[in-house]
Design an enzyme around this catalytic site. Structure first.
Site, PDB file in Angstrom:
ATOM      1  N   ASP A 116       0.854  -1.201   0.000  1.00 14.79           N
ATOM      2  CA  ASP A 116       0.000   0.000   0.000  1.00 14.79           C
ATOM      3  C   ASP A 116       0.884   1.244   0.000  1.00 14.79           C
ATOM      4  O   ASP A 116       2.092   1.157   0.247  1.00 14.79           O
ATOM      5  CB  ASP A 116      -0.928   0.015   1.226  1.00 14.79           C
ATOM      6  N   GLU A 163       0.213  -0.911   5.781  1.00 16.40           N
ATOM      7  CA  GLU A 163       1.281  -0.324   6.595  1.00 16.40           C
ATOM      8  C   GLU A 163       1.091   1.170   6.801  1.00 16.40           C
ATOM      9  O   GLU A 163       1.348   1.692   7.896  1.00 16.40           O
ATOM     10  CB  GLU A 163       2.640  -0.591   5.948  1.00 16.40           C
ATOM     11  N   THR A 175     -10.322  37.789  25.347  1.00 14.62           N
ATOM     12  CA  THR A 175      -9.890  37.851  26.754  1.00 14.62           C
ATOM     13  C   THR A 175     -10.482  36.717  27.581  1.00 14.62           C
ATOM     14  O   THR A 175     -10.898  36.891  28.716  1.00 14.62           O
ATOM     15  CB  THR A 175     -10.296  39.206  27.366  1.00 14.62           C
ATOM     16  N   HIS A 185       6.870  10.106   2.079  1.00 13.62           N
ATOM     17  CA  HIS A 185       5.490  10.463   2.402  1.00 13.62           C
ATOM     18  C   HIS A 185       5.136  11.849   1.874  1.00 13.62           C
ATOM     19  O   HIS A 185       4.167  12.456   2.295  1.00 13.62           O
ATOM     20  CB  HIS A 185       5.269  10.410   3.915  1.00 13.62           C
TER      21      HIS A 185
HETATM   22 ZN   LIG Z   1       7.074   2.106   3.988  1.00 14.26          ZN
END
Ligand SMILES: [Zn+2]
Length: 476
Positions: free
Chosen positions: A100, A167, A331, A446
């Site tokens: 994946d 994963e 506030t 990523h």
């Molecule tokens: Zn990986």
């Protein structure tokens, strides 16, 4: 001198064909974190199972049941259990990978279509989601099998494979499966090799032998029945946010020193031999500055900087729930706040130890404030650190293989984060686990424009084959 074995030569000579197979796999958008892509993850599992079968691997596709994602009940992708060879005279190596990938949209800022592998001929790089994480490495193992078959070379070991499709989304169901199979399918495994991380930098190969664990905490402080106005109640009441800042100021110094008593005492002492390993790692403080996007490192010394991430615990304050965080000048006195922080763990710290130390310390510190607010500290999640011995034959084989393929000794690295499957294998099987990466530190696993260098795919595949060959030489 690079590998001159027949299988290595075959990989070199047939690389375009192997790249085509990588392109085929990247073209399947097997994004596990998005329910609408789930059929593609199953398609990818099917493609991989068929490809393995075509190479003579016997494959069992194990269903893992259902999960709830985005409000839908959907099937988890199967784990593929592969077996190639069962000669009792040979060692059995378990390899792991995941089919994946992370999500990717062209509109996120990709220069190319993320699910179409495209080569930049000038740099020799293949761009595409999953090229480096983790389809390239999985196919590396397949390349090794095919190269041995095509050159009539006997495989030096028996191979077992665990390839999962979840994963990037928490590996749902995998740990249970590995534990259940540890006495069955995985019972005769002699060592484990995972190719699912990266070189530290861009020029030197590495072998990874440690990961940090994690203990994640939440501190809740409340008092007033509702948010109050500082013009009405300021100066009259104990304020939860003030208490939280007072307590959080006792956690860590701006130079990174953890102030919770007892934590430093449980860190395994540094030996001269280990220190030397950091000193020779091929990276500079400037590399970390450029990765961080600013000259903000805690130290100007390379080994100290590396050890800060790899072999010492660290404490990070992440945020405050319930606090006023918008623009402007409201506030408000927040009625209750929840502060979040975590500690990255190294041997011999366990989440249980750290939970005890942190809970006692913060309760004591809060008591010193004399506040009438209520205070609660809890550990939300915890994971153990992991370190393997690099003197094991598994590591000797990986080291020799790297020296052969790349003509240099690998950097021995530990990751600052966690790769939970590593611990699962180490605990469930009780065998040496080694992380042997294929890609480089700048692959952008990523992130947008994920890539894998052609040389890393080809030499990385040869590396995996060399490793299996050396296992047969080094194993006791
Ligand atoms: Zn990986």
């Amino acid at each position: 001198m690079p590998s001159s074995r027949p299988f290595a030569k075959w990989i070199e000579e047939n690389q375009d064909k192997l790249v085509d197979r990588l392109a085929e796999s990247v073209a399947i958008p097997s994004v596990s974190g998005d329910a609408s892509y789930r059929p593609e993850v199953h398609r990818m599992g099917g493609w991989l199972a068929d490809t393995l079968t075509g190479l003579g691997v016997s494959v069992k596709s194990v269903p893992l049941g259902k999960q709830n994602l985005d409000g839908q009940e959907i099937d988890l992708p199967p784990v593929l259990l592969g077996e190639y060879g069962s000669d009792p005279k040979k060692k059995t190596i378990l390899v792991y990978g995941h089919y994946d990938v992370q999500p990717a949209l062209k509109s996120d800022g990709w220069n190319t279509e993320p699910f179409s592998l495209s080569e930049d001929k000038e740099t020799g790089r293949f761009y595409g989601r999953g090229s480096s994480d983790d389809k390239g490495p999985i196919l590396g193992w397949l390349n090794v099998i095919e190269a041995h078959t095509k050159t009539n070379t006997e495989m030096p070991v028996n191979l077992k494979m665990v390839f999962e499709g979840m994963e990037e989304s928490g590996s749902d169901g995998l740990e249970e499966l590995v534990v259940a199979e540890s006495k069955k399918f995985l019972s005769n495994v002699d060592a484990v090799c995972i190719s699912d991380n990266y070189w530290l930098g861009t020029t030197s190969p590495c072998i990874t032998y440690g990961l940090r664990g994690l203990a994640y905490f939440q501190v809740s402080i409340s008092g007033p029945g509702a948010d109050l106005h500082s013009g009405v109640f300021g100066g009259m009441v104990h304020e939860p946010m003030t208490d939280l800042f007072a307590v959080f100021s006792k956690l860590v110094t701006p130079s990174g020193e953890i102030l919770v008593p007892g934590i430093a005492d449980k860190v395994a002492p540094l030996t001269a031999e280990e220190k030397a390993r950091y000193e020779v790692i091929d990276i500079t403080v400037a590399d970390f500055e450029s990765a961080a996007g600013g000259k903000v490192t805690l130290s100007d010394d390379k080994a100290t900087t590396l050890m800060g991430r790899m072999r010492y615990p660290s404490l990070s304050i992440h945020g405050v729930e319930g606090a006023f965080s918008a623009a402007g000048a409201k506030t408000v006195i927040p009625a209750s706040v929840r502060g979040k922080f975590s500690i990255r763990l190294v041997p011999d710290l366990t989440p249980q130890d750290v939970n005890e130390l942190v809970t006692k310390y913060l309760n004591d510190e809060f008591a010193k404030l004399g506040s009438k607010n209520t205070f609660k500290v809890e550990m939300l999640s915890g994971g153990m650190p992991w370190v393997a011995s690099i003197d094991h034959w598994n590591y000797k084989a990986g080291t020799k293989a790297t020296e052969t393929v790349y003509s240099k000794t690998p950097d021995f690295t530990r990751e600052g984060g966690s790769i939970p499957i590593t611990l699962t294998f180490a605990d469930a099987l009780g065998k040496s686990v080694m992380l042997l990466p294929m890609g480089r530190g700048d692959d952008g696993a990523h992130s947008i424009n994920e890539k894998l260098d052609r040389s890393n795919f080809i030499q990385g595949s040869i590396l995996l084959g060399e490793y299996l060959t050396e296992v047969a030489n080094f194993a006791e």
